[in-house]
Design a protein around this motif. Structure first.
Motif, PDB file in Angstrom:
ATOM      1  N   SER A 399      -5.519  -7.918  16.356  1.00  0.00           N
ATOM      2  CA  SER A 399      -4.655  -6.687  15.990  1.00  0.00           C
ATOM      3  C   SER A 399      -2.972  -7.368  15.395  1.00  0.00           C
ATOM      4  N   VAL A 400      -2.871  -7.062  14.696  1.00  0.00           N
ATOM      5  CA  VAL A 400      -1.114  -7.005  13.838  1.00  0.00           C
ATOM      6  C   VAL A 400      -0.385  -5.765  14.203  1.00  0.00           C
ATOM      7  N   SER A 401       0.055  -5.790  14.987  1.00  0.00           N
ATOM      8  CA  SER A 401       1.180  -4.815  14.572  1.00  0.00           C
ATOM      9  C   SER A 401       2.427  -5.331  14.828  1.00  0.00           C
ATOM     10  N   ASP A 402       3.572  -4.095  14.123  1.00  0.00           N
ATOM     11  CA  ASP A 402       4.817  -3.850  13.296  1.00  0.00           C
ATOM     12  C   ASP A 402       5.413  -3.233  13.725  1.00  0.00           C
ATOM     13  N   SER A 403       6.802  -2.816  14.120  1.00  0.00           N
ATOM     14  CA  SER A 403       7.547  -2.236  14.257  1.00  0.00           C
ATOM     15  C   SER A 403       8.366  -1.468  13.327  1.00  0.00           C
ATOM     16  N   GLY A 404       7.483  -1.851  11.858  1.00  0.00           N
ATOM     17  CA  GLY A 404       8.438  -1.239  11.251  1.00  0.00           C
ATOM     18  C   GLY A 404       8.078  -0.062  10.245  1.00  0.00           C
ATOM     19  N   SER A 405       8.121   0.745   9.160  1.00  0.00           N
ATOM     20  CA  SER A 405       8.440   1.720   8.443  1.00  0.00           C
ATOM     21  C   SER A 405       7.184   2.489   8.290  1.00  0.00           C
ATOM     22  N   GLY A 406       6.396   1.719   8.372  1.00  0.00           N
ATOM     23  CA  GLY A 406       5.046   2.597   8.360  1.00  0.00           C
ATOM     24  C   GLY A 406       4.684   2.583   7.295  1.00  0.00           C
ATOM     25  N   ILE A 407       3.382   3.868   6.891  1.00  0.00           N
ATOM     26  CA  ILE A 407       2.900   4.091   6.255  1.00  0.00           C
ATOM     27  C   ILE A 407       2.456   4.921   5.781  1.00  0.00           C
ATOM     28  N   ALA A 408       2.926   6.288   4.490  1.00  0.00           N
ATOM     29  CA  ALA A 408       2.414   7.883   4.359  1.00  0.00           C
ATOM     30  C   ALA A 408       1.118   8.746   4.454  1.00  0.00           C
ATOM     31  N   PRO A 409       1.182   9.339   5.261  1.00  0.00           N
ATOM     32  CA  PRO A 409      -0.227  10.047   5.688  1.00  0.00           C
ATOM     33  C   PRO A 409      -1.010   9.583   3.423  1.00  0.00           C
ATOM     34  N   LEU A 437      -4.504  -7.309   1.409  1.00  0.00           N
ATOM     35  CA  LEU A 437      -5.095  -6.015   1.971  1.00  0.00           C
ATOM     36  C   LEU A 437      -6.664  -6.044   1.387  1.00  0.00           C
ATOM     37  N   ALA A 438      -6.955  -6.282   0.373  1.00  0.00           N
ATOM     38  CA  ALA A 438      -7.883  -5.853  -0.471  1.00  0.00           C
ATOM     39  C   ALA A 438      -8.866  -8.030  -0.116  1.00  0.00           C
ATOM     40  N   ILE A 439      -7.496  -8.837  -0.409  1.00  0.00           N
ATOM     41  CA  ILE A 439      -8.955  -9.723   0.261  1.00  0.00           C
ATOM     42  C   ILE A 439      -8.697  -9.805   1.848  1.00  0.00           C
ATOM     43  N   VAL A 440      -7.425  -9.441   2.596  1.00  0.00           N
ATOM     44  CA  VAL A 440      -8.138  -9.052   4.249  1.00  0.00           C
ATOM     45  C   VAL A 440      -9.770  -8.234   4.806  1.00  0.00           C
ATOM     46  N   ARG A 441      -9.531  -7.674   3.239  1.00  0.00           N
ATOM     47  CA  ARG A 441     -11.167  -6.573   3.628  1.00  0.00           C
ATOM     48  C   ARG A 441     -11.940  -7.610   3.061  1.00  0.00           C
ATOM     49  N   SER A 442     -11.999  -8.312   1.798  1.00  0.00           N
ATOM     50  CA  SER A 442     -13.245  -8.847   1.509  1.00  0.00           C
ATOM     51  C   SER A 442     -13.036 -10.560   2.675  1.00  0.00           C
ATOM     52  N   ILE A 443     -12.223 -10.971   3.550  1.00  0.00           N
ATOM     53  CA  ILE A 443     -12.921 -11.387   4.247  1.00  0.00           C
ATOM     54  C   ILE A 443     -13.321 -11.095   5.373  1.00  0.00           C
ATOM     55  N   MET A 444     -13.135 -10.077   5.728  1.00  0.00           N
ATOM     56  CA  MET A 444     -13.915  -9.573   6.851  1.00  0.00           C
ATOM     57  C   MET A 444     -15.182  -8.766   6.228  1.00  0.00           C
ATOM     58  N   GLN A 445     -15.243  -8.638   5.442  1.00  0.00           N
ATOM     59  CA  GLN A 445     -17.015  -8.555   5.024  1.00  0.00           C
ATOM     60  C   GLN A 445     -17.405  -9.759   4.602  1.00  0.00           C
ATOM     61  N   GLU A 450     -15.300  -6.488  10.232  1.00  0.00           N
ATOM     62  CA  GLU A 450     -14.495  -4.568   9.744  1.00  0.00           C
ATOM     63  C   GLU A 450     -13.018  -4.981  10.149  1.00  0.00           C
ATOM     64  N   VAL A 451     -12.236  -4.330   9.355  1.00  0.00           N
ATOM     65  CA  VAL A 451     -10.636  -3.886   9.506  1.00  0.00           C
ATOM     66  C   VAL A 451     -10.643  -2.787   9.174  1.00  0.00           C
ATOM     67  N   ALA A 452      -9.683  -2.293  10.424  1.00  0.00           N
ATOM     68  CA  ALA A 452      -9.155  -0.751   9.791  1.00  0.00           C
ATOM     69  C   ALA A 452      -7.486  -1.277  10.504  1.00  0.00           C
ATOM     70  N   LEU A 453      -6.756   0.138   9.809  1.00  0.00           N
ATOM     71  CA  LEU A 453      -5.739   0.171   9.378  1.00  0.00           C
ATOM     72  C   LEU A 453      -4.866   1.907  10.590  1.00  0.00           C
ATOM     73  N   GLN A 454      -3.914   1.652  11.281  1.00  0.00           N
ATOM     74  CA  GLN A 454      -3.707   3.384  12.220  1.00  0.00           C
ATOM     75  C   GLN A 454      -2.123   2.787  11.179  1.00  0.00           C
ATOM     76  N   GLY A 460       5.443   2.742  12.592  1.00  0.00           N
ATOM     77  CA  GLY A 460       5.030   0.725  12.703  1.00  0.00           C
ATOM     78  C   GLY A 460       3.636   0.475  12.350  1.00  0.00           C
ATOM     79  N   THR A 461       3.092   0.442  12.349  1.00  0.00           N
ATOM     80  CA  THR A 461       1.410   0.054  11.526  1.00  0.00           C
ATOM     81  C   THR A 461       0.381  -1.289  12.804  1.00  0.00           C
ATOM     82  N   THR A 462      -0.575  -1.247  12.414  1.00  0.00           N
ATOM     83  CA  THR A 462      -1.456  -1.876  13.260  1.00  0.00           C
ATOM     84  C   THR A 462      -2.844  -2.433  12.570  1.00  0.00           C
ATOM     85  N   VAL A 463      -2.779  -3.073  12.057  1.00  0.00           N
ATOM     86  CA  VAL A 463      -4.177  -3.776  11.324  1.00  0.00           C
ATOM     87  C   VAL A 463      -4.682  -4.619  12.277  1.00  0.00           C
TER      88      VAL A 463
END
Length: 480
Positions: A399-409, A437-445, A450-454, A460-463
């Protein structure tokens, strides 16, 4: 050559489902008719034989009684035998006793005795014995004999003509053959009509499929009243159309996005070149123009590299080696590369990873690098980016977590789409290509993971990257 043509013609004919159903239906009908007719034929023949056998057995019993009454009176025996033989037309009786030979017989002509091929069989035991005897092709007889104990022994012979029975059974066989032939023809005709009618939904489905094109991928065939045998096929075809529609729309959007993203830097390059050539410039101006162009060239190069990677990753035969790696060492290598950027942005990188992961080292570092780059760009000064691991059933999660601005729903469902960027200004300023992030998803496939994002806006955001766990003592297989 003619055999080859005949074989090819037979293959084309039998290639039709309607023809196959017709042939099977006809064969089954003929088999059932033939089986039923054969059974009836056997029953009829057996019944006729039993009737004749009963007649012959009754005559033997009658002659046996006469012999008992007239033991020493040959004349009386002959008279009674002639009377008994005359009661039923077509019945022949004779009594034989060695060494005298035939001591009594019927009055009429006896075809079994009075012809060049006389009847010569005799019973071996005291039980009644039965034979079928044929004098000519059209003269058939059933003969029954019984030897009586005595000194010398006496044998009673009784025969009955079965020519009419044989002729009747021959007619029955002809009628059965004719009926079977007619049933076969009727079964072929009716079976083909029934099969053609039953195959109409298949032809209808084929017409619908033939009408479909790129502009009709939204159409669905499962809504029509198909037979139960075709409902599953129609449902599966609808799902296929859905997948094709999704892929076609994605490719269309991807092509439009590529055109749009390539057009922007090309317009910038062309505009700067036109301005530089519009009038004389100082060396410093030309140098600034070239430096700006170099930035755009770098962005174009990164975009092309990313697109080439995505194209290779989506190939069905894409393979990679996935050895067991120390996740902490891999994360540390990526953090070391981004440490200068983190120091410049005043962001702390924390490596809490541990455990072994089955992954390709280059692709793992590229995925973690994309996630760290995004996290650093969206984390304000004084923030923190944390990389940790967790073991779940059959999965190792990084998991890669940051304390940044986050992403709108409203942006969360699209963050893994190609060229999507929630902050379009950053994309235009050259801070990204929208493909990370598209490259990250292809790498996991590629890794079978799998790749998940919260994310929560302002928090902040956690991938999370989930890799399959390789059991101890086994080597990581080639992923495909």
């Amino acid at each position: 050559m003619s055999l080859k043509l005949a074989t090819e013609a037979l293959r084309r004919v039998t290639g039709s489902i309607a023809v196959r159903l017709t042939l099977w239906y006809a064969l089954l009908s003929v088999f059932l008719i033939a089986a039923a007719g054969s059974a009836l034929y056997w029953v009829l023949a057996e019944q006729l034989r039993q009737v004749d056998s009963k007649i012959l057995s009754s005559k033997i019993n009658a002659i046996h009684s006469i012999l008992s009454r007239y033991t020493g009176n040959i004349e009386a025996l002959r008279h009674e035998t002639q009377l008994e033989a005359s009661t039923i037309r077509g019945v022949f009786i004779w009594v034989s006793r060695p060494p005298d030979g035939i001591i009594a017989r019927g009055r009429d002509f006896n075809p079994l005795l009075d012809n060049p091929r006389p009847f010569t069989k005799s019973p071996k035991t005291l039980k009644k014995t039965e034979w079928k005897w044929k004098i000519h092709d059209h003269d058939h007889y059933l003969v029954m004999a019984q030897r009586l104990a005595g000194n010398p022994p006496t044998t009673i012979y009784v025969a009955v003509s079965t020519t009419q029975n044989v002729q009747f059974l021959a007619l029955y066989r002809q009628a059965l053959l004719l009926a079977t032939t007619l049933v076969l023809l009727a079964a072929v005709a009716a079976g083909y009509l029934i099969a053609r009618r039953a195959m109409r939904p298949v032809a209808r489905l084929a017409e619908i499929v033939d009408e479909l094109g790129a502009g009709q991928l939204h159409r669905r065939v499962g809504d029509e009243p198909w037979p139960s045998e075709l409902r599953t096929l129609a449902a599966n075809f609808d799902r296929l159309l859905g997948r094709l529609e999704t892929s076609f729309n994605r490719i269309s959007r991807f092509s439009a996005d590529i055109a749009h993203e390539l057009r922007t830097p090309l317009h910038i390059l062309r505009g700067e070149a036109e301005i530089a050539l519009s009038r004389g410039r100082s060396p410093a101006d030309y140098q600034a123009c070239i430096e700006s162009a170099m930035d755009e060239y770098g962005r174009l190069s990164r975009m092309v590299d990313a697109l080439l990677f995505l194209a290779r990753a989506e190939q069905p035969d894409a393979q990679l080696d996935t050895p067991l790696l120390d996740s902490r060492e891999e994360v540390a290598a990526v953090c070391a590369f981004y440490q200068a950027m983190a120091d410049e942005l005043d962001v702390v990188l924390v490596n809490d990873a541990s455990g072994a992961v089955a992954a390709n080292p280059g692709l793992l570092r590229r995925a973690l690098g994309n996630l760290l780059g995004n996290a650093l760009r969206h984390t304000p000064a004084g923030g923190e980016v944390n990389i940790r691991t967790a073991i779940q059933p059959a999965r190792l999660q990084i998991s890669v977590s940051d304390s940044g601005s986050g992403i709108a729903p409203e942006d969360l469902p699209h963050v893994f789409d190609r060229f999507y960027c929630a902050d379009a200004a950053r994309l235009r300023q050259g801070q990204g290509t929208g493909l990370g992030l598209a490259i990250v998803r292809s790498i996991m496939q590629l890794h079978g993971g799998e790749v998940a994002l919260q994310s929560e806006l302002g928090m902040g955001t956690t991938v999370t990257l989930s890799f399959p766990i390789i059991p101890p003592g086994t080597s990581a297989p080639h992923q495909k």
